[in-house]
Design a protein around this motif. Structure first.
Motif, PDB file in Angstrom:
ATOM      1  N   SER A  72      -2.136  -1.172  -3.666  1.00 30.80           N
ATOM      2  CA  SER A  72      -2.940   0.037  -3.557  1.00 30.80           C
ATOM      3  C   SER A  72      -2.081   1.230  -3.968  1.00 30.80           C
ATOM      4  CB  SER A  72      -3.433   0.197  -2.120  1.00 30.80           C
ATOM      5  OG  SER A  72      -4.157   1.391  -1.992  1.00 30.80           O
TER       6      SER A  72
ATOM      7  N   GLU B 196       0.858  -1.172   0.000  1.00 30.91           N
ATOM      8  CA  GLU B 196       0.000   0.000   0.000  1.00 30.91           C
ATOM      9  C   GLU B 196       0.897   1.226   0.000  1.00 30.91           C
ATOM     10  OE1 GLU B 196      -3.456   2.142   2.663  1.00 30.91           O
ATOM     11  OE2 GLU B 196      -3.094  -0.001   2.909  1.00 30.91           O
TER      12      GLU B 196
ATOM     13  N   LYS C 108       4.599  10.239  -5.490  1.00 30.08           N
ATOM     14  CA  LYS C 108       4.329  10.721  -6.840  1.00 30.08           C
ATOM     15  C   LYS C 108       4.898   9.792  -7.912  1.00 30.08           C
ATOM     16  CE  LYS C 108       2.673  14.805  -5.636  1.00 30.08           C
ATOM     17  NZ  LYS C 108       1.260  15.040  -5.716  1.00 30.08           N
TER      18      LYS C 108
ATOM     19  N   PRO D  96      -1.946   5.334  -4.562  1.00 33.39           N
ATOM     20  CA  PRO D  96      -2.678   6.508  -4.088  1.00 33.39           C
ATOM     21  C   PRO D  96      -3.011   7.505  -5.193  1.00 33.39           C
ATOM     22  CG  PRO D  96      -0.354   6.812  -3.688  1.00 33.39           C
ATOM     23  CD  PRO D  96      -0.514   5.424  -4.257  1.00 33.39           C
ATOM     24  N   GLU D  97      -4.108   8.224  -5.009  1.00 35.40           N
ATOM     25  CA  GLU D  97      -4.355   9.387  -5.855  1.00 35.40           C
ATOM     26  C   GLU D  97      -3.182  10.335  -5.619  1.00 35.40           C
ATOM     27  OE1 GLU D  97      -6.575  10.204  -8.225  1.00 35.40           O
ATOM     28  OE2 GLU D  97      -7.396   8.201  -7.995  1.00 35.40           O
ATOM     29  N   GLY D  98      -2.749  10.973  -6.658  1.00 33.49           N
ATOM     30  CA  GLY D  98      -1.576  11.845  -6.584  1.00 33.49           C
ATOM     31  C   GLY D  98      -0.365  11.212  -7.256  1.00 33.49           C
ATOM     32  N   LEU D  99      -0.389   9.885  -7.411  1.00 34.14           N
ATOM     33  CA  LEU D  99       0.689   9.198  -8.119  1.00 34.14           C
ATOM     34  C   LEU D  99       0.675   9.645  -9.575  1.00 34.14           C
ATOM     35  CD1 LEU D  99       2.899   6.961  -7.968  1.00 34.14           C
ATOM     36  CD2 LEU D  99       1.135   5.369  -8.724  1.00 34.14           C
TER      37      LEU D  99
ATOM     38  N   THR E  75      -4.727  10.419 -11.410  1.00 31.89           N
ATOM     39  CA  THR E  75      -3.634  11.384 -11.520  1.00 31.89           C
ATOM     40  C   THR E  75      -2.429  10.844 -12.288  1.00 31.89           C
ATOM     41  OG1 THR E  75      -2.853  10.608  -9.360  1.00 31.89           O
ATOM     42  CG2 THR E  75      -4.245  12.583  -9.391  1.00 31.89           C
TER      43      THR E  75
ATOM     44  N   PRO F 146      -4.685   5.223 -10.440  1.00 34.13           N
ATOM     45  CA  PRO F 146      -5.240   6.507 -10.017  1.00 34.13           C
ATOM     46  C   PRO F 146      -5.455   7.446 -11.207  1.00 34.13           C
ATOM     47  CG  PRO F 146      -2.932   6.348  -9.405  1.00 34.13           C
ATOM     48  CD  PRO F 146      -3.326   5.019  -9.951  1.00 34.13           C
TER      49      PRO F 146
ATOM     50  N   PRO G 109       1.981   4.925   0.279  1.00 32.14           N
ATOM     51  CA  PRO G 109       1.416   6.011   1.087  1.00 32.14           C
ATOM     52  C   PRO G 109       1.022   7.226   0.259  1.00 32.14           C
ATOM     53  CG  PRO G 109       3.784   5.919   1.368  1.00 32.14           C
ATOM     54  CD  PRO G 109       3.403   4.740   0.521  1.00 32.14           C
ATOM     55  N   ARG G 110       0.094   7.981   0.804  1.00 30.51           N
ATOM     56  CA  ARG G 110      -0.287   9.259   0.213  1.00 30.51           C
ATOM     57  C   ARG G 110       0.956  10.114   0.051  1.00 30.51           C
ATOM     58  NH1 ARG G 110      -4.970  12.015   3.514  1.00 30.51           N
ATOM     59  NH2 ARG G 110      -6.645  10.795   2.606  1.00 30.51           N
ATOM     60  N   GLY G 111       1.013  10.854  -1.003  1.00 34.62           N
ATOM     61  CA  GLY G 111       2.148  11.745  -1.226  1.00 34.62           C
ATOM     62  C   GLY G 111       3.179  11.176  -2.179  1.00 34.62           C
TER      63      GLY G 111
END
Length: 87
Positions: free
Chosen positions: A48, A25, A31, A50-53, A75, A73, A27-29
C-alpha cells in the motif's frame, strides 16, 4: 530536483531481502522510497503506497516476485529505473 535528505522516506536498503515480509503499508507522510528498500522481498504480496508519495528510487521493489498488482498514487512524480523489475 528533490532535497532527498529532508524528505520523509523509507531508507535505502531498509528491508532488503526480508524473505518473510508478506505485506507493507507505507505510512502517510512518506514522500520517498529509497534505493533497494524492498529489493528481493520475494514473499511481498501486498503493498500500500500512500497519496503524497513522490519518488520511488532505483530498484526499490526489484525482485518482489509475489507482488501481482499495485496502485500507484497520483502524487508520484518519479519512478526510478527497475523500480518494479522482476515482479
Amino acid at each position: 530536483m528533490y532535497e532527498l535528505h529532508t524528505m520523509p522516506a523509507v531508507p535505502a536498503l531498509s528491508h532488503r531481502d526480508e524473505l518473510g515480509l508478506s505485506c507493507a503499508e507505507l505510512p502517510r507522510g512518506v514522500k520517498r522510497v529509497g534505493m533497494d528498500a524492498y529489493y528481493g522481498c520475494r514473499s511481498l504480496r501486498s503493498l500500500s503506497l500512500p497519496e503524497g508519495l513522490e519518488l520511488i528510487e532505483l530498484s526499490a521493489f526489484y525482485g518482489c516476485a509475489s507482488l501481482t498488482s499495485l496502485e500507484l498514487p497520483r502524487t508520484l512524480r518519479e519512478l526510478g529505473d527497475e523500480a518494479f523489475a522482476c515482479c
